[in-house]
Every structure is written in C-alpha cells, then in structure tokens.
Motif scaffolding. Sequence first.
Motif, PDB file in Angstrom:
ATOM      1  N   HIS A 186       0.833  -1.261   0.140  1.00  0.00           N
ATOM      2  CA  HIS A 186       0.150  -0.111  -0.058  1.00  0.00           C
ATOM      3  C   HIS A 186       0.916   1.289  -0.027  1.00  0.00           C
ATOM      4  N   GLN A 187       1.747   1.244   0.903  1.00  0.00           N
ATOM      5  CA  GLN A 187       2.969   2.493   0.782  1.00  0.00           C
ATOM      6  C   GLN A 187       3.631   2.487  -0.512  1.00  0.00           C
ATOM      7  N   ALA A 188       3.788   1.550  -1.266  1.00  0.00           N
ATOM      8  CA  ALA A 188       4.560   1.782  -2.352  1.00  0.00           C
ATOM      9  C   ALA A 188       3.449   2.265  -3.448  1.00  0.00           C
ATOM     10  N   GLU A 189       2.050   1.749  -3.648  1.00  0.00           N
ATOM     11  CA  GLU A 189       1.291   2.276  -4.487  1.00  0.00           C
ATOM     12  C   GLU A 189       1.164   3.877  -3.950  1.00  0.00           C
ATOM     13  N   LEU A 190       1.106   4.192  -2.992  1.00  0.00           N
ATOM     14  CA  LEU A 190       1.151   5.588  -2.447  1.00  0.00           C
ATOM     15  C   LEU A 190       2.449   6.591  -3.166  1.00  0.00           C
ATOM     16  N   ASP A 191       3.449   5.767  -2.711  1.00  0.00           N
ATOM     17  CA  ASP A 191       4.706   6.463  -3.217  1.00  0.00           C
ATOM     18  C   ASP A 191       4.626   6.656  -4.839  1.00  0.00           C
ATOM     19  N   LYS A 192       4.085   5.894  -5.310  1.00  0.00           N
ATOM     20  CA  LYS A 192       3.986   5.836  -6.697  1.00  0.00           C
ATOM     21  C   LYS A 192       3.004   6.946  -7.266  1.00  0.00           C
ATOM     22  N   LEU A 193       1.825   6.991  -6.572  1.00  0.00           N
ATOM     23  CA  LEU A 193       0.930   8.157  -6.807  1.00  0.00           C
ATOM     24  C   LEU A 193       1.553   9.406  -6.805  1.00  0.00           C
ATOM     25  N   GLN A 194       2.055   9.688  -5.454  1.00  0.00           N
ATOM     26  CA  GLN A 194       2.821  10.975  -5.310  1.00  0.00           C
ATOM     27  C   GLN A 194       3.896  11.260  -6.206  1.00  0.00           C
ATOM     28  N   ALA A 195       4.583  10.188  -6.609  1.00  0.00           N
ATOM     29  CA  ALA A 195       5.716  10.540  -7.694  1.00  0.00           C
ATOM     30  C   ALA A 195       5.033  11.084  -8.959  1.00  0.00           C
ATOM     31  N   LYS A 196       3.892  10.397  -9.129  1.00  0.00           N
ATOM     32  CA  LYS A 196       3.441  10.798 -10.710  1.00  0.00           C
ATOM     33  C   LYS A 196       2.720  12.225 -10.363  1.00  0.00           C
ATOM     34  N   LYS A 197       2.100  12.469  -9.064  1.00  0.00           N
ATOM     35  CA  LYS A 197       1.739  13.997  -9.055  1.00  0.00           C
ATOM     36  C   LYS A 197       2.932  14.998  -9.002  1.00  0.00           C
ATOM     37  N   GLU A 198       4.036  14.579  -8.428  1.00  0.00           N
ATOM     38  CA  GLU A 198       5.201  15.469  -8.386  1.00  0.00           C
ATOM     39  C   GLU A 198       5.632  15.650  -9.892  1.00  0.00           C
ATOM     40  N   GLY A 199       5.456  14.611 -10.678  1.00  0.00           N
ATOM     41  CA  GLY A 199       6.256  14.738 -12.104  1.00  0.00           C
ATOM     42  C   GLY A 199       5.144  15.630 -12.821  1.00  0.00           C
ATOM     43  N   GLU A 200       3.826  15.460 -12.608  1.00  0.00           N
ATOM     44  CA  GLU A 200       2.807  16.291 -13.355  1.00  0.00           C
ATOM     45  C   GLU A 200       3.233  17.756 -12.911  1.00  0.00           C
ATOM     46  N   GLU A 201       3.537  17.865 -11.591  1.00  0.00           N
ATOM     47  CA  GLU A 201       3.866  19.282 -11.364  1.00  0.00           C
ATOM     48  C   GLU A 201       4.926  19.961 -11.693  1.00  0.00           C
ATOM     49  N   ILE A 202       5.878  19.077 -11.910  1.00  0.00           N
ATOM     50  CA  ILE A 202       7.209  19.580 -12.362  1.00  0.00           C
ATOM     51  C   ILE A 202       7.031  19.829 -13.797  1.00  0.00           C
ATOM     52  N   GLN A 203       6.417  19.014 -14.715  1.00  0.00           N
ATOM     53  CA  GLN A 203       5.887  19.325 -15.990  1.00  0.00           C
ATOM     54  C   GLN A 203       5.383  20.837 -16.302  1.00  0.00           C
ATOM     55  N   ARG A 204       4.402  20.916 -15.439  1.00  0.00           N
ATOM     56  CA  ARG A 204       3.508  21.913 -15.537  1.00  0.00           C
ATOM     57  C   ARG A 204       4.574  23.269 -15.348  1.00  0.00           C
ATOM     58  N   LEU A 205       5.222  23.128 -14.010  1.00  0.00           N
ATOM     59  CA  LEU A 205       6.300  24.342 -13.730  1.00  0.00           C
ATOM     60  C   LEU A 205       7.306  24.536 -14.726  1.00  0.00           C
ATOM     61  N   THR A 206       7.653  23.441 -15.331  1.00  0.00           N
ATOM     62  CA  THR A 206       8.766  23.448 -16.477  1.00  0.00           C
ATOM     63  C   THR A 206       8.229  24.088 -17.899  1.00  0.00           C
ATOM     64  N   LYS A 207       6.781  23.964 -17.916  1.00  0.00           N
ATOM     65  CA  LYS A 207       6.263  24.624 -19.061  1.00  0.00           C
ATOM     66  C   LYS A 207       6.056  26.160 -18.597  1.00  0.00           C
ATOM     67  N   LEU A 208       5.491  26.351 -17.452  1.00  0.00           N
ATOM     68  CA  LEU A 208       5.526  27.733 -17.149  1.00  0.00           C
ATOM     69  C   LEU A 208       7.101  28.664 -17.118  1.00  0.00           C
ATOM     70  N   TYR A 209       7.820  27.733 -16.716  1.00  0.00           N
ATOM     71  CA  TYR A 209       9.249  28.331 -16.789  1.00  0.00           C
ATOM     72  C   TYR A 209       9.640  28.709 -18.300  1.00  0.00           C
ATOM     73  N   GLU A 210       9.452  27.525 -19.191  1.00  0.00           N
ATOM     74  CA  GLU A 210       9.773  27.810 -20.566  1.00  0.00           C
ATOM     75  C   GLU A 210       9.063  29.122 -20.850  1.00  0.00           C
ATOM     76  N   LEU A 211       7.693  29.162 -20.735  1.00  0.00           N
ATOM     77  CA  LEU A 211       6.894  30.595 -21.262  1.00  0.00           C
ATOM     78  C   LEU A 211       7.597  31.830 -20.836  1.00  0.00           C
ATOM     79  N   GLU A 212       8.041  31.841 -19.287  1.00  0.00           N
ATOM     80  CA  GLU A 212       8.611  32.825 -18.607  1.00  0.00           C
ATOM     81  C   GLU A 212      10.010  33.296 -19.722  1.00  0.00           C
ATOM     82  N   VAL A 213      10.771  31.996 -19.730  1.00  0.00           N
ATOM     83  CA  VAL A 213      12.129  32.361 -20.603  1.00  0.00           C
ATOM     84  C   VAL A 213      11.862  32.908 -21.791  1.00  0.00           C
ATOM     85  N   GLU A 214      10.661  32.270 -22.594  1.00  0.00           N
ATOM     86  CA  GLU A 214      10.402  32.914 -23.950  1.00  0.00           C
ATOM     87  C   GLU A 214       9.999  34.345 -23.880  1.00  0.00           C
TER      88      GLU A 214
END
Length: 559
Positions: A227-255
């Motif tokens: 159960h803890q491993a599944e929660l860690d996977k979900l948390q890692a997935k959410k963090e990855g999506e958040e990082i992608q969103r922030l990366t896109k925002l950063y790229e737009l800001e840089v542009e």
Amino acid sequence: MDAAARPAALYGRRKGQRREPAPANGLEENDIPDIIFFPNGVDLRQVTVLPKAEWVRIRDSVDSAAREAARILAEKKERKDMHLRSKAVVKNWPNTIAGQAQRKLKARKLREEKEEEERKQLDLEEAQFQAAKRKEAIEQAKTYQYYQNERVKRLHKALLLAEVLKERDAQTEFKKTKPDIYKKKEEEMEREREKAILKEQEKAHERYMNRQALCRDHLEQIKEHKHQAELDKLQAKKEGEEIQRLTKLYELEVERENEKKLEEKLELRRLHQEHVADQDILKVVQKQKQEDDDDKIQAHFKAKQNMAKLRREKEAEMNRLMQEQRDNITNHLAALMKQTFEGIDERVARDMAEKEAEWEKERKEKEEKKKAELKSIAEHRAAVIKMKEEREKEARLQGKERLHELMETDRIYLEMEKEKKLRKRNENIKMQNIQIQQMAEKRAREQHEKQVELDYESQKEIIAICKEQEFQEYAKQIIDSESKTAQNIYPLLKAVKEGVGGGHGPVYRERGGIRPSYQARDVNGTQLPSYNCNTTQEIKKINTNSSIPEAKARLGFTW
C-alpha cells in the motif's frame, strides 16, 4: 591680486558697451550673464565670446558620450537591482521548483537531525553499556589479580585439600548408605524426567504459537509495504506532473524574457542608429562650420595683405614727400648758412663754452656718483665684516653649545656605566640569592624526598597490614564456612599463618612482615623442615664440638 583689478568679460557683450534695459516682462535669474575673470596680460579684443546657448550646445556635444555611458550604466544597475529584488521575492515561494526543493531539503535536514539524535542516544547507551562492561572487567581483573596472590593461592590449595579430605570422608560415609541413596536418586530422576517432558511440550506449543503470530505480522507488513509503494507511486506521478507544469511555465517565462530582451536590443539598436545619424549630422555641421571659419580666416588674411600693401604704398608716398621736404630744407639751410656765415664763429665759441660747462657738470656728476659708489662699497664691506663677525660669534657659541652637549653626553655615559655596573652588581647579588635559594630548595627537596620515601615505606607497611587484615578476614570466612562441614581444617590454618613467603623461619617486621624460607643444600633444593630430627641433634653436637664447615654445608650456607 584682487579680483576687482583683473580684466573681466561678460557673456553677451563687450567690455565698455552699455547693456540694454531689461524688458518689461522681466528676466529669469538664469539669464543673468556670468562674470569670468581673466589673468593679467590678456587682450580682451582677442577673446571669443560665445552665447550661452552655443556654449551649452558645445558642452553637450562634447559630454554626450560620457552622459550616454552613464545612462547605460544606470539602466544596467536598475535592471540588476530589479533582478535581485525579483529573486528576493521569489526566493520564499513554496509553489516553485526551488521552493519544493528547499522544502524537501529542509525535511531531509530535520530527518537527518532526528536520526542523528537517535544515533547519539544509541551511542550514549552503547557508551554506558561499554563503561559497565569495562567496570565489570576491571572488577574481574582485580579479583583475578587478588586470587593470583601467592598466599591466596596457598589458601585455595589448602581449601582444595580440605575439600578433598571432606570428599574422602563423604565417600566413606557414602559407601555405607549407597543402596538407599541409589533408589531415592532413581525416583527423583524419574520425576525430573517427567517434569522435563511436560516442560518441553509446553515450550514447543509456545514456539508454535509465536511462529503463527510472527507469520501474521509478516503478512500485515507485506500488505502495508505494498500500500505504501502504491501511495509513493501516486505521489511521484503527481510530483512529475507538477514538475512538467512548472517547467512549461518556466519555458513560457523564459520565452517572454527573451522576447523582451530582443525588443530591448532592437530599441537599443534603433537608438544607436539615431545617435550615429545625429553624430553624422553633427559632423557635417561642424565641417560646414569649419569651412566657414576657414573662409573667414582666408578673407581676414587677404584683407590684412591688402592693408599691408596699402600701408607700404602709403609709406613709400610719405618717404617721397619727406625726401622732397628734406631737399627743400637743405636748400633753405644753405641759403641761411650763406646769410649767417658771419656769426658762426661767435656761435661756435658760445657752443664750445656751453659744451665745456656741460662736460664739467658731467664730470662732477660722475665724481659724485663714484663717491657714492665707493661709499656704498665701504658700507657693504662693513656690513659683510659685521656679518662675518656675527657668524664667527655664532659659530663660537655653537661650538660652546656642542662642547656642553659632548660634556653632557660624557656625563650621561658615565652615569649609564655606573648604573650598568650597579645593575650588574645587583644582578650578581640576585644570582647569589637565587643560588642560595636553589640550594635551600634542593636541600628542602631532598628532605622532602626522604620524607616522601619514609611516608611511602610507612604506607607500604600500612597497605601490607591492610592486605594482611583483608586476607585474614577472607581466610576466616572460608575457615568458618568449612568448619561447619569439614572435620580436617589443618591445611587452612597452616596457610593462614602470618608472614608472607610461606617459609618456616621467623617473621621479619622491619622487612614488610615476610617469612623467609631456607633451602637444603642438595640436588632438589627443597625447603628445610620445621621439625627436629636426629640430624638436627647431630648438627648441634657437631657445633658444640668443632666441625663448623660441615655444619655450614649441611645448612646450605655458601660462604
């Protein structure tokens, strides 16, 4: 020289011209002409006076590069300050990548600090456990060292001998009651065996139940880990999506930042091109002005040449007229000379008298001037002699002062030598006192060392007495415990006998209470017995008769 005596030039008008009255609407304070003072010898007619607007224009054209550089530096500094302020504002935002990383680092730091505290607690417990083990080991070592003492060894040997004697007596008694004891022993063993079987069954059942409980705990832990491993996977997935969103925002800001920088570069390029165009126009205007100035200079030069030519022509005309006038005067004078030739001798005589009077007057003036010069020379010579005498007098005074200084220096040197000798004498006396003090300290130290040695010997005796008391108490406890069960305790009483060494001789109190032993002069070197036999009586008889060397050899003496 005072500023009022200098020539002054006013912007906007020449010196000596009247200034027009101010208009009715008034004049601003900045329009009042400034006053500049020139040094003496400057011809104001050769000074070019410019209007204030022209002067400001020239100054701006000269300082434009410096002002432009200052403006660019100010803009760079402003952008840098704005960037630093932006970084300071964004630094503590929690929804940025850097903020999340900072939060993770902080959590990791707290976790590491907690683990470090736990490790410190474990280290403290381990240190306490090791200190207890060391204390126990030290106690065991002290006990072992005490048991390795010779007297304690002999006491334990005697105790073992007493135990052996007691066992021998017990075996003798056991032979008498052997059949009854074996029967009771077998019944007791049977009861013990049944008890052991029941106890072993209970232990097996307890082990089985413990294994079942352990298996249940392991299954629960496996489910929890999944159960803890599944929660860690979900948390890692959410963090990855958040990082992608922030990366896109950063790229737009840089542009956006790049576009802004490109616009600034284009604006700077346009401004630079305008500045270059203004510079070219200014250069063309300056070149046109220079050409106009050159034309004016050439026109002025041509006018000066024309004026010089006219002046030469006028001078030639005047020379011609003067020559004509000179010729007319010469002719007129010749006519006059002819008319006045008769009175020439009188006039010549009169002129000669006047000349002689003038010469006499000049001679008198020269003599008076010469006398004045001789007088000034004499006065100068007297002043020089007086000055020389004053210098010699001053030199003598300086020599006396120098002599006094040398005498004072000699006096100070002699006093310093006296002080040096006195200081050396005091140092010698101080050294003697130090040596005497050192000798006294050495004597006191030797006495103290002797006293310490005596105290050490007395402490050794006290320690030996304490050890003897401790040994006697320990031996008394053993003897008391053995006397209750054993009948033959003579070996223990013999081992407890006072005196270290275990010999049969007398106890030497002055040598730490030892009891020496003497060896017989034979191959084995065994200790002499403590009982009297026929040989002892024979030695006594031999001593009473005459054969002392035989007695010495029998006793083991070698001298």
